[in-house]
Design a protein around this motif. Structure first.
Motif, PDB file in Angstrom:
ATOM      1  N   GLU A   1      -7.774  -6.844   1.823  1.00  0.00           N
ATOM      2  CA  GLU A   1      -7.732  -5.444   2.247  1.00  0.00           C
ATOM      3  C   GLU A   1      -6.595  -4.704   1.548  1.00  0.00           C
ATOM      4  O   GLU A   1      -6.733  -3.518   1.210  1.00  0.00           O
ATOM      5  CB  GLU A   1      -7.577  -5.374   3.765  1.00  0.00           C
ATOM      6  CG  GLU A   1      -8.826  -5.820   4.512  1.00  0.00           C
ATOM      7  CD  GLU A   1      -8.626  -5.942   6.012  1.00  0.00           C
ATOM      8  OE1 GLU A   1      -9.635  -6.048   6.732  1.00  0.00           O
ATOM      9  OE2 GLU A   1      -7.451  -5.924   6.472  1.00  0.00           O
TER      10      GLU A   1
ATOM     11  N   VAL B   1       0.838  -1.206   0.000  1.00  0.00           N
ATOM     12  CA  VAL B   1       0.000   0.000   0.000  1.00  0.00           C
ATOM     13  C   VAL B   1       0.874   1.258   0.000  1.00  0.00           C
ATOM     14  O   VAL B   1       0.613   2.212  -0.742  1.00  0.00           O
ATOM     15  CB  VAL B   1      -0.963   0.003   1.206  1.00  0.00           C
ATOM     16  CG1 VAL B   1      -1.709   1.337   1.298  1.00  0.00           C
ATOM     17  CG2 VAL B   1      -1.955  -1.150   1.083  1.00  0.00           C
TER      18      VAL B   1
ATOM     19  N   GLU C   1      -7.826  -3.820  -1.956  1.00  0.00           N
ATOM     20  CA  GLU C   1      -8.757  -2.685  -1.903  1.00  0.00           C
ATOM     21  C   GLU C   1      -8.009  -1.360  -1.713  1.00  0.00           C
ATOM     22  O   GLU C   1      -8.304  -0.371  -2.390  1.00  0.00           O
ATOM     23  CB  GLU C   1      -9.749  -2.868  -0.756  1.00  0.00           C
ATOM     24  CG  GLU C   1     -10.951  -3.721  -1.093  1.00  0.00           C
ATOM     25  CD  GLU C   1     -12.067  -3.571  -0.073  1.00  0.00           C
ATOM     26  OE1 GLU C   1     -13.212  -3.890  -0.415  1.00  0.00           O
ATOM     27  OE2 GLU C   1     -11.800  -3.135   1.068  1.00  0.00           O
ATOM     28  N   ALA C   2      -7.057  -1.367  -0.794  1.00  0.00           N
ATOM     29  CA  ALA C   2      -6.319  -0.136  -0.503  1.00  0.00           C
ATOM     30  C   ALA C   2      -5.457   0.289  -1.683  1.00  0.00           C
ATOM     31  O   ALA C   2      -5.340   1.485  -1.979  1.00  0.00           O
ATOM     32  CB  ALA C   2      -5.448  -0.341   0.743  1.00  0.00           C
TER      33      ALA C   2
END
Length: 244
Positions: A153, A117, A156-157
């Motif tokens: 997650e 991320v 998504e990030a």
């Protein structure tokens, strides 16, 4: 001299030649170049004449040098400290750990979620258009399984950063010669080598992927820019052969 030739030969030839000159000057960044998939990707990039420079960010120095490799070392958990050097045309993220190697869930998340991320955010900040990241089969932000939820997650990030070109690869069990031996993985690999041909139809997504195919698929999506952003395990070999 180039522009003089351009005027003499016409605009179309000029544009074509300029595009090819640009392709021959690309810079790539690899995160996770010391792992199985990352090391194979590094080999492919060194063989690829489109890339002039490969920047490798690692915790410890590489055990070899190459005139086209620039090795930056430091704590990847604070990747933002590399911001001024994090400049390239494409970023390839092969970062990943295992529950056995990193049993502490908080630390595990800092690696498998935090590093990809942060890398995507640095791409945005430094105007890097293409980001390719390895996730995992079963990635789902709503999963009850910590590993699968963390990967979901992360996906998504990364997508929320909204880079121009983001590609996510979701391999199944990864086959290849690792420097470190993983007993459970070795047993699973042996099992799937025997049963792999039986995994067809809906079961095909559970068939293992060769690390070489994953590395080739990463390079292919970065350069071909296919319409789909998600490469699933069952499509990995096809993507490695530029079949999207």
């Amino acid at each position: 001299m180039f522009w003089t030739s351009c005027r003499k030969t016409g605009g179309f030839f000029c544009i074509f030649t300029l595009q090819n000159l640009i392709l021959l000057e690309k810079t790539a960044i690899i995160l996770g170049a010391t792992g199985l998939t990352g090391s194979l990707l590094l080999e492919l990039l060194l063989e690829d004449t489109r890339y002039k420079t490969i920047k490798v960010f690692t915790r410890t120095p590489l055990t070899f040098t190459h005139p086209r490799i620039v090795n930056f070392t430091g704590d990847l958990l604070t990747l933002e400290n590399f911001e001024k050097d994090f400049l390239a045309d494409e970023v390839f993220c092969c970062i990943g750990t295992t529950a056995k190697k990193t049993p502490d869930k908080e630390f595990y998340r800092k690696i498998d979620f935090g590093i990809p991320v942060k890398a995507a955010q640095l791409c945005k900040k430094n105007a890097i258009a293409t980001f390719v990241v390895v996730s995992s089969l079963g990635a789902d932000p709503h999963s009850s399984i910590f590993y699968s939820r963390t990967k979901g997650e992360m996906e998504e990030a990364v997508l929320a950063v909204k880079l121009r070109n983001t590609f996510i690869l979701r391999p199944s069990l990864i086959l290849g010669d690792r420097k470190e031996k993983r007993m459970a993985e070795s047993l699973a690999s042996s099992f799937f080598r025997i049963t792999g041909p039986l995994l067809i139809g809906p079961l095909k997504k559970y068939a293992p992927n060769k690390a070489t195919d994953i590395a080739k698929a990463m390079l292919a999506v970065a350069n071909d820019k296919p319409g789909r952003f998600l490469i699933l395990a069952e499509n990995m070999e096809a993507a490695a052969n530029h079949e999207f």
